[in-house]
Design a protein around this motif. Structure first.
Motif, PDB file in Angstrom:
ATOM      1  N   VAL A  45       1.215   4.128  -2.810  1.00 35.09           N
ATOM      2  CA  VAL A  45       0.753   5.554  -2.753  1.00 35.09           C
ATOM      3  C   VAL A  45       1.871   6.461  -3.192  1.00 35.09           C
ATOM      4  O   VAL A  45       1.809   7.334  -3.748  1.00 35.09           O
ATOM      5  CB  VAL A  45       0.535   5.808  -1.154  1.00 35.09           C
ATOM      6  CG1 VAL A  45       0.437   7.181  -0.708  1.00 35.09           C
ATOM      7  CG2 VAL A  45      -0.817   4.962  -0.846  1.00 35.09           C
ATOM      8  N   LEU A  56      -2.560   2.459  -4.889  1.00 32.85           N
ATOM      9  CA  LEU A  56      -2.820   2.005  -3.272  1.00 32.85           C
ATOM     10  C   LEU A  56      -3.618   0.578  -3.264  1.00 32.85           C
ATOM     11  O   LEU A  56      -3.174  -0.253  -2.554  1.00 32.85           O
ATOM     12  CB  LEU A  56      -3.465   3.119  -2.610  1.00 32.85           C
ATOM     13  CG  LEU A  56      -4.293   2.815  -1.217  1.00 32.85           C
ATOM     14  CD1 LEU A  56      -3.218   2.420  -0.569  1.00 32.85           C
ATOM     15  CD2 LEU A  56      -5.099   3.972  -1.001  1.00 32.85           C
ATOM     16  N   ALA A  63      -2.469   7.432  -7.746  1.00 32.63           N
ATOM     17  CA  ALA A  63      -1.974   7.161  -6.149  1.00 32.63           C
ATOM     18  C   ALA A  63      -3.040   5.885  -5.705  1.00 32.63           C
ATOM     19  O   ALA A  63      -2.495   5.125  -5.116  1.00 32.63           O
ATOM     20  CB  ALA A  63      -1.976   8.338  -5.240  1.00 32.63           C
ATOM     21  N   LEU A  64      -4.406   6.426  -5.892  1.00 32.42           N
ATOM     22  CA  LEU A  64      -5.390   5.643  -5.390  1.00 32.42           C
ATOM     23  C   LEU A  64      -5.532   4.368  -5.915  1.00 32.42           C
ATOM     24  O   LEU A  64      -5.700   3.131  -5.346  1.00 32.42           O
ATOM     25  CB  LEU A  64      -6.742   6.329  -5.612  1.00 32.42           C
ATOM     26  CG  LEU A  64      -8.028   5.562  -4.987  1.00 32.42           C
ATOM     27  CD1 LEU A  64      -7.767   5.261  -3.447  1.00 32.42           C
ATOM     28  CD2 LEU A  64      -9.143   6.394  -5.440  1.00 32.42           C
ATOM     29  N   GLY A  98      -3.845  12.041  -7.957  1.00 30.72           N
ATOM     30  CA  GLY A  98      -4.297  11.638  -6.952  1.00 30.72           C
ATOM     31  C   GLY A  98      -5.033  10.037  -7.474  1.00 30.72           C
ATOM     32  O   GLY A  98      -5.051   9.241  -6.926  1.00 30.72           O
ATOM     33  N   TRP A 125       1.764   8.831  -6.297  1.00 32.84           N
ATOM     34  CA  TRP A 125       1.927  10.140  -6.169  1.00 32.84           C
ATOM     35  C   TRP A 125       3.137  10.786  -7.248  1.00 32.84           C
ATOM     36  O   TRP A 125       2.914  11.761  -7.795  1.00 32.84           O
ATOM     37  CB  TRP A 125       1.966  10.610  -5.066  1.00 32.84           C
ATOM     38  CG  TRP A 125       0.582  10.911  -4.192  1.00 32.84           C
ATOM     39  CD1 TRP A 125       0.166   9.920  -3.284  1.00 32.84           C
ATOM     40  CD2 TRP A 125      -0.181  11.869  -4.652  1.00 32.84           C
ATOM     41  NE1 TRP A 125      -0.987  10.301  -2.813  1.00 32.84           N
ATOM     42  CE2 TRP A 125      -1.502  11.678  -3.556  1.00 32.84           C
ATOM     43  CE3 TRP A 125      -0.184  13.036  -4.963  1.00 32.84           C
ATOM     44  CZ2 TRP A 125      -2.390  12.335  -3.543  1.00 32.84           C
ATOM     45  CZ3 TRP A 125      -1.429  13.772  -5.406  1.00 32.84           C
ATOM     46  CH2 TRP A 125      -2.481  13.538  -4.500  1.00 32.84           C
ATOM     47  N   MET A 141       0.929  -1.287   0.125  1.00 28.02           N
ATOM     48  CA  MET A 141      -0.077  -0.311  -0.022  1.00 28.02           C
ATOM     49  C   MET A 141       0.791   1.184   0.043  1.00 28.02           C
ATOM     50  O   MET A 141       0.695   2.308  -0.626  1.00 28.02           O
ATOM     51  CB  MET A 141      -0.689   0.042   1.223  1.00 28.02           C
ATOM     52  CG  MET A 141      -2.327  -0.672   1.008  1.00 28.02           C
ATOM     53  SD  MET A 141      -3.435  -0.469   2.645  1.00 28.02           S
ATOM     54  CE  MET A 141      -2.498  -1.013   3.773  1.00 28.02           C
ATOM     55  N   LEU A 142       1.855   1.358   0.912  1.00 24.34           N
ATOM     56  CA  LEU A 142       2.853   2.595   0.934  1.00 24.34           C
ATOM     57  C   LEU A 142       3.338   3.055  -0.117  1.00 24.34           C
ATOM     58  O   LEU A 142       3.573   3.846  -0.664  1.00 24.34           O
ATOM     59  CB  LEU A 142       3.402   2.189   2.456  1.00 24.34           C
ATOM     60  CG  LEU A 142       2.920   2.220   3.753  1.00 24.34           C
ATOM     61  CD1 LEU A 142       3.637   2.199   4.932  1.00 24.34           C
ATOM     62  CD2 LEU A 142       1.960   3.562   3.702  1.00 24.34           C
TER      63      LEU A 142
END
Lengths: 162, 287
Positions: free
Chosen positions: A55, A78, A74-75, A71, A59, A51-52
């Protein structure tokens, strides 16, 4: 240490993506090096790491290569990092074939999820055809498997050193 | 166990990251009408809450305002009730003043008509019994009132002064059994003496009785009875009352009952004759 290597991998992905975009503007979107970093982190580090990493990579991708709305990548990354991380902890994904399948699926899901989110938020984007998704998934899977093997080989050599 | 905690933590982290990303994306996306998507979603989510809060606040405000109004109305009601009570008292006072002025006007008219000097006096006391026989006036010797002075009202003879002090006088009413007025009938000048019937034990009747009227005299019910002036107390021609009934009587005289004109139970102001008629002085007699 894991965070440092992840940051370096994202930086490397940024360099590769920049190079591809500069040299092959039309085919630059086919290969997604950030996706490969996220899948690798998810498979080796679990869902939180996935996940990290997703993200962070998303980004960076959004800021450098994203559209009018930041975003979305990023989403997408994620959710993808989480899914791969969960799959990596539930299943034994080692070897070429499982990784190939995982990368293929992840690349297809990434493309579909991104388009879906863009549609949901009414963000204009060029959608890929099913064939384009298939080609993208295949290329990312092949390149990813190769990259993973190289990384593993390097790790094995480092571990083998006295 | 550690695995379960990790899973829960990762899901919480996922949820937090997803929500934060949705917020960030929603903040950038145009939601129409000049609002971002985030603002629009938040507005849509919070507007029912706002409506509820506004409704509650409005209701509380209304209730509070009604309460304040109610308190104001109660205060106004109390103030108005006090004002109404005050005005009612004032109206009653003014009515009394009007009645008093009316009575005084009547007395003044009588006073102007009378050929004799009088003193106006106020009734300050009376017997607290149904058929009282005396009154107390607020004027006395220092005001010019003398014993035996006749006391008049606007409607007729009241009585005579039987006791006098410096600043007060007592009046014997015509109702008293011991009183007496020399009287005549206005219509045919038939003479008699009008007396009261109320005794010491407050027994008797409120009517006067006209004595010594011949059984041959022409007396009719309704005849007006006046003072004749022969008693040297009451001036001649003052109204005493009207004949109420005429009976056969015993012997040589009729039984004539007279209703007094003066309202003894309602008297408040009277006139007192200052100078009683002079007594005739006889200087020669037949031996």
């Amino acid at each position: 240490m894991k965070a440092l290597w992840t940051a370096l991998a994202i930086l490397g992905a940024l360099v590769v993506q920049s190079a591809l975009s500069a040299s092959l503007p039309s085919q630059g979107r086919i290969l997604d090096p950030f996706l490969l970093v996220v899948v690798y982190c998810g498979l080796t580090g679990g869902e939180i790491h996935g996940m990290l990493a997703g993200v962070a990579a998303g980004w960076v991708q959004d800021i450098h290569f994203g559209g009018p709305v930041a975003g979305l990548s990023a989403l997408t990354k994620l959710l993808l990092g989480f899914g791969v991380g969960v799959a990596g902890t539930r299943f034994f994904i080692q070897g070429t074939a499982p990784r190939l399948l995982t990368l293929f699926t992840a690349a297809a899901v990434d493309a579909a999820l991104f388009e879906r989110l863009a549609m949901t938020f009414d963000v204009p984007t060029s959608s890929l055809s099913p064939l384009g998704i298939l080609a993208r998934a295949s290329i990312n899977a092949l390149v990813g498997v190769a990259a993973f093997e190289l990384v593993d080989l390097r790790r094995r050599r480092q571990e083998a050193r006295p | 166990m550690a695995r379960v905690i990790d899973t829960r933590r990762s899901r919480l982290l996922l949820a937090a990251l997803v929500v934060s990303h949705l917020v960030v994306i929603g903040h950038q996306v145009d939601g129409g009408e000049g609002l971002s998507l985030l603002q629009r979603v938040v507005f849509k989510l919070l507007s029912p809450v706002q409506r509820v809060v506004a409704a509650v606040a409005h209701g509380v405000g209304q209730a509070w305002s009604s309460y304040l109004d109610l308190r104001g109305v109660r205060e106004d009601n109390r103030r108005l009730a006090e004002r109404v009570a005050g005005l009612e008292g004032q109206v009653q006072y003014e009515q009394q003043r009007v009645l008093e002025a009316e009575r005084l006007r009547e007395l003044l008219e009588l006073r102007q008509v009378l050929p004799i000097a009088t003193i106006a006096a106020e009734v300050v006391g009376r017997d607290g019994l149904p058929w009282f026989r005396t009154l107390t006036l607020d004027k006395g010797r220092e005001d010019g009132i003398a014993l035996d002075a006749a006391v008049l009202s606007a409607t007729g003879i009241v009585g005579r002064v039987v006791a006098v002090g410096p600043r007060a006088a007592r009046v014997q009413l015509l109702l008293d059994r011991d009183s007496g007025v020399a009287a005549i009938l206005e219509r045919n000048r038939v003479a008699g003496v009008v007396c009261g019937q109320v005794g010491y034990a407050d027994q008797g009747k409120p009517d006067l009785v006209m004595k010594y009227v011949s059984s041959l005299a022409d007396v009719a019910v309704g005849d007006r009875v006046l003072s004749s002036g022969l008693d040297r107390i009451y001036p001649k021609g003052l109204v005493i009352g009207r004949v109420r009934s005429v009976g056969a009587g015993a012997g040589l005289f009729r039984e004539v009952l007279v209703t007094p004109s003066a309202g003894f139970d309602r008297l408040e102001e009277v006139l007192v004759v200052r100078d009683p008629p002079e007594q005739p002085v006889l200087t020669e007699t037949i031996r």
